[in-house]
Design an enzyme around this catalytic site. Structure first.
Site, mmCIF file in Angstrom:
data_model
loop_
_atom_site.group_PDB
_atom_site.id
_atom_site.type_symbol
_atom_site.label_atom_id
_atom_site.label_comp_id
_atom_site.label_asym_id
_atom_site.label_seq_id
_atom_site.Cartn_x
_atom_site.Cartn_y
_atom_site.Cartn_z
ATOM 1 C CE LYS A 305 -4.553 0.265 1.957
ATOM 2 N NZ LYS A 305 -5.514 -0.269 2.880
ATOM 3 C CD GLU A 392 -19.385 -3.845 8.322
ATOM 4 O OE1 GLU A 392 -19.383 -4.928 7.712
ATOM 5 O OE2 GLU A 392 -18.524 -2.960 8.124
ATOM 6 N NE ARG A 420 -22.769 -5.905 3.704
ATOM 7 C CZ ARG A 420 -21.525 -5.859 3.210
ATOM 8 N NH1 ARG A 420 -20.546 -6.416 3.874
ATOM 9 N NH2 ARG A 420 -21.268 -5.265 2.075
HETATM 10 C C1 LIG Z 1 -19.051 -3.093 4.759
HETATM 11 C C2 LIG Z 1 -17.893 -2.141 4.862
HETATM 12 N N1 LIG Z 1 -17.296 -1.929 6.057
HETATM 13 C C3 LIG Z 1 -16.266 -1.071 6.167
HETATM 14 C C4 LIG Z 1 -15.801 -0.404 5.070
HETATM 15 C C5 LIG Z 1 -14.684 0.623 5.196
HETATM 16 N N2 LIG Z 1 -13.509 0.187 4.430
HETATM 17 C C6 LIG Z 1 -13.236 0.663 3.206
HETATM 18 S S1 LIG Z 1 -11.862 0.021 2.551
HETATM 19 C C7 LIG Z 1 -11.557 -0.867 3.928
HETATM 20 C C8 LIG Z 1 -10.330 -1.722 4.022
HETATM 21 C C9 LIG Z 1 -10.202 -2.613 2.843
HETATM 22 O O1 LIG Z 1 -9.034 -3.351 2.992
HETATM 23 P P1 LIG Z 1 -8.661 -4.418 1.909
HETATM 24 O O2 LIG Z 1 -9.881 -5.182 1.515
HETATM 25 O O3 LIG Z 1 -7.523 -5.209 2.410
HETATM 26 O O4 LIG Z 1 -8.257 -3.535 0.665
HETATM 27 P P2 LIG Z 1 -7.047 -2.480 0.577
HETATM 28 O O5 LIG Z 1 -7.584 -1.143 0.942
HETATM 29 O O6 LIG Z 1 -5.990 -2.930 1.529
HETATM 30 O O7 LIG Z 1 -6.633 -2.545 -0.828
HETATM 31 C C10 LIG Z 1 -12.550 -0.670 4.885
HETATM 32 C C11 LIG Z 1 -12.585 -1.287 6.228
HETATM 33 C C12 LIG Z 1 -16.463 -0.635 3.853
HETATM 34 N N3 LIG Z 1 -16.113 -0.006 2.749
HETATM 35 N N4 LIG Z 1 -17.483 -1.501 3.780
#
Ligand SMILES: Cc1ncc(C[n+]2csc(CCOP(=O)(O)OP(=O)(O)O)c2C)c(N)n1
Length: 667
Positions: A305, A392, A420
């Site tokens: 990242k 969630e 959700r």
């Molecule tokens: C249902 C839900 N909960 C929380 C989030 C907030 N959120 C957005 S991106 C993220 C992290 C995603 O991490 P990952 O899947 O590893 O992808 P990366 O950003 O590392 O590429 C979170 C918790 C969301 N978008 N949707």
């Protein structure tokens, strides 16, 4: 003067152009894209870190696959900026997340190359599998590629999809984009498991073996060879890592270890990797292989990242998604001295104070320690803090379980993500009348995120559930009062508050216990004459009500302003009382009108046969787009003092309601 040399990026306008570049040119393109991201996002911010991590992956995807025929399904889709650059949206890229500009997520209406919209995590595997099933039904030959993060993998829906893939389709390409970070550091057993794979001593050697092996294959022969012996060799090597039970993989307490096999293999998916997601040649070759497979496959890619920007590498959480920053240093503007604190910080700090006094309180977040402000509790009282990952539904039921044992769990969650877990709210918390407290941040607009993130539906989805106590504070001090009040309840309690800065009021030393269902009269009618108008202004709509009331007062109207505090139960007596003496009632809410607070007031007046016109100000029955600012959207949709005043005045100019036609006589 020397003209700057043309960049490959300037020549690339469609996926077809990517395919024409040589590997060296594509590598150069990767550097140019990183610069483009860093510079272009600096002005308005955005999801910089995740996108810097997928530059090579996106180039490789567009080299090997052909959208829009082939489908790229991005989980959350906050990491689809590079894909946007390649699919006809380069010229508008600087408008991303701004008014009338590109959306920050995939959007089907934005491009034929965006096959699936998202913004919430954990949906991509299911959606991609659905596409595969549709393709198989139709006898199509398109490829469906699902790109999901290591944190999205902790989501329940992701596992529901993984469970279903191998007996639904034979052609499915999954890419696990593993950067070890959610927004914060990824947590939980799955994160540990992935970490064990990549830190295993055999991994580096294995990676070289995979690479050497892929390189030996002339392109045309890959499919055949890979389908048979050679593929077994790689898989064997990976599985060897998986099977190995070295003492170092077992935790001190005897738990852990790799188990009997790789989790994906156990689920019927071929697993390949982990491979270096920044080694462009290797990523392309691996995708070529995946494309040729006639069985579902998951490729485990390791990415960084923030790659290419030191500040983002150093602070992955900050650069996951941020506002404007300095493109050289990554520095962000400090908040102005004296600026009101954000609601999330007030919430987080109040949690620490409340937990210190009440041993039954715990804080629960679903992968959002910073966004919700629960990080304060994590730091101050780590044993009272739970991060359950992007889960969630689990967060809500986990809280319900704790509540049955005498605890008072506080689930800190964005309004939009709580959607959700609706059945969990209904079936687990409300039906059993458990004292779980929900602190719903981002209730109202999340302007630059847009429709996937606006929290505009929670009053509607909560008010129909029995046992619910639901509140909305007018300012940050009242938020703390409401939190304190919630800790004294024996029922499910919900507090909704907006994104961003509070009103700038000071916090009392000791929070106040509020009476449930009791509103506050902020401004009563004055003894002067004038048409009486009552404003019921929920939460952050107080300011708008005050402005509108001041404008009307200047024209001789006599205005009262109420802070309803509760959307369930509402203060029926006070609401009826003011309704009965007003010529017009106005309700204001940062929520959709349909099913919202204004509707509650109307129902009450109908039940009590009170015939007072009610002007409802709130969001219309449509999904609200993204924009640079909340103000822009409020102007556009009429959540303004001017529109409120005009609507009130129109009530006085309107012809009186016709009396209803007499009922037909029954014979
Ligand atoms: C249902 C839900 N909960 C929380 C989030 C907030 N959120 C957005 S991106 C993220 C992290 C995603 O991490 P990952 O899947 O590893 O992808 P990366 O950003 O590392 O590429 C979170 C918790 C969301 N978008 N949707």
């Amino acid at each position: 003067m020397n003209r700057p040399m043309n960049r490959y990026l300037d020549m690339v306008d469609s996926p077809a152009h990517i395919k024409k570049l040589t590997l060296q040119q594509q590598k150069q393109l990767a550097e140019e894209i990183r610069q483009e991201l860093i510079v272009k996002l600096a002005k308005n911010g955005g999801h910089l870190g995740p996108n810097l991590g997928v530059v090579e992956l996106t180039i490789a995807l567009h080299t090997v696959f052909s959208t829009p025929k082939d489908k790229l399904v991005w989980d959350v889709s906050h990491q689809s900026y590079v894909h946007k650059l390649f699919t006809g949206r380069k010229e508008r890229f600087h408008t991303i997340r701004t008014t009338d500009g590109l959306n920050g997520f995939s959007l089907r209406s934005e491009s034929e190359h965006d096959c699936y919209g998202a913004g919430h995590a954990g949906t991509a595997l299911s959606a991609a599998l659905g596409m595969c099933a549709a393709r198989d039904q139709r006898g199509g030959d398109e490829h469906v590629v699902c790109i999901f993060g290591d944190a999205a993998l902790t989501n329940g829906i992701s596992f529901e999809a993984l469970n279903n893939i191998s007996h639904t389709t034979r052609k499915f390409v999954g890419i696990l984009n593993d950067n070890e970070w959610s927004i914060a550091k990824n947590v939980g057993a799955i994160a540990n498991y992935l970490n064990k794979i990549i830190t295993h001593p055999r991994y580096n050697q294995l990676q070289k073996e995979v690479e050497r092996w892929l390189r030996r294959m002339p392109k045309g022969e890959l499919a055949i060879a890979l389908g048979h012996k050679a593929e077994e060799a790689i898989k064997g090597a990976v599985t060897e890592v998986a099977l190995e039970q070295s003492p170092s993989t077992i935790d001190a307490d005897g738990r852990g270890g790799f188990g009997s096999s790789l989790i994906f293999e156990e689920l019927g998916l071929r697993y390949l990797g982990p491979i270096d997601g920044h080694n462009l040649a290797l990523v392309i070759e691996t995708l070529e292989f995946a494309k040729s497979c006639d069985y579902p496959i998951v490729i485990h890619m390791l990415t960084k990242k923030g790659k290419g920007f030191e500040a983002a590498l150093q602070q992955p959480e900050k650069f996951h998604g941020l506002g404007p920053y300095d493109a050289q240093t990554g520095a962000t503007l400090p908040s102005k001295p004296g600026a009101p604190p954000n609601y999330q910080d007030v919430f987080g700090q109040a949690m620490v104070r409340l937990c210190q006094k009440d041993a039954t309180l715990v804080g629960i977040t679903a992968a959002m320690p910073t966004g919700t402000g629960l990080k304060y509790l994590e730091k101050a009282m780590p044993n009272r803090y739970y991060d359950v990952g992007i889960a969630e539904e689990h967060a809500v039921i986990f809280a319900a379980g704790m509540a049955t044992m005498g605890f008072h769990p506080v689930v800190a969650i964005y309004s939009t993500f709580l959607q959700r877990a609706y059945d969990c709210l209904h079936h687990d918390v409300c039906l059993q009348d458990l004292p779980v407290i929900f602190c719903m941040d981002r209730a109202g607009l999340s302007a630059n995120d847009g429709p996937t993130h606006h929290g505009l539906f929670d009053i509607a989805y909560l008010r129909c559930l029995p046992n619910v106590i639901a509140m909305a504070p007018k300012d940050e001090d009242e938020l703390v009062d409401m939190m304190f009040t919630a800790t004294h309840q024996k029922h499910p309690t919900f507090i909704r508050y907006p994104r961003g800065a509070g009103e700038g009021v000071s916090l009392k030393d000791q929070p106040k216990l509020l009476e449930i269902g009791r509103a506050e009269v902020v401004q009563d009618f004055s003894p002067t004459r004038g048409h009486k108008v009552t404003f019921f202004a929920l939460g952050n709509m107080q300011l708008l009500a005050k402005k509108a009331a001041a404008q009307l007062a200047a024209e001789g109207f006599n205005c009262a302003i109420i802070n309803p505090r509760f959307t369930k139960p509402i203060d029926a007596e006070l609401t009826a009382q003011f309704g009965s003496v007003s010529e017009v009632v106005v309700t204001l809410e940062d929520h959709v009108l349909m099913g919202g607070y204004g509707g509650t007031v109307l129902e009450l007046y109908s039940d009590r046969r009170l015939h007072v016109p009610v002007v409802r100000i709130g969001w219309p029955d449509r999904f609200i787009e993204h924009a640079s600012t909340i103000d822009y959207l409020r102007q556009k949709y009429g959540l303004t003092a001017e529109n409120t005043v005009a609507k009130v005045k129109a009530q006085f100019n309107a012809a009186p309601l016709e009396s209803p036609a007499p009922a037909p006589k029954l014979v």
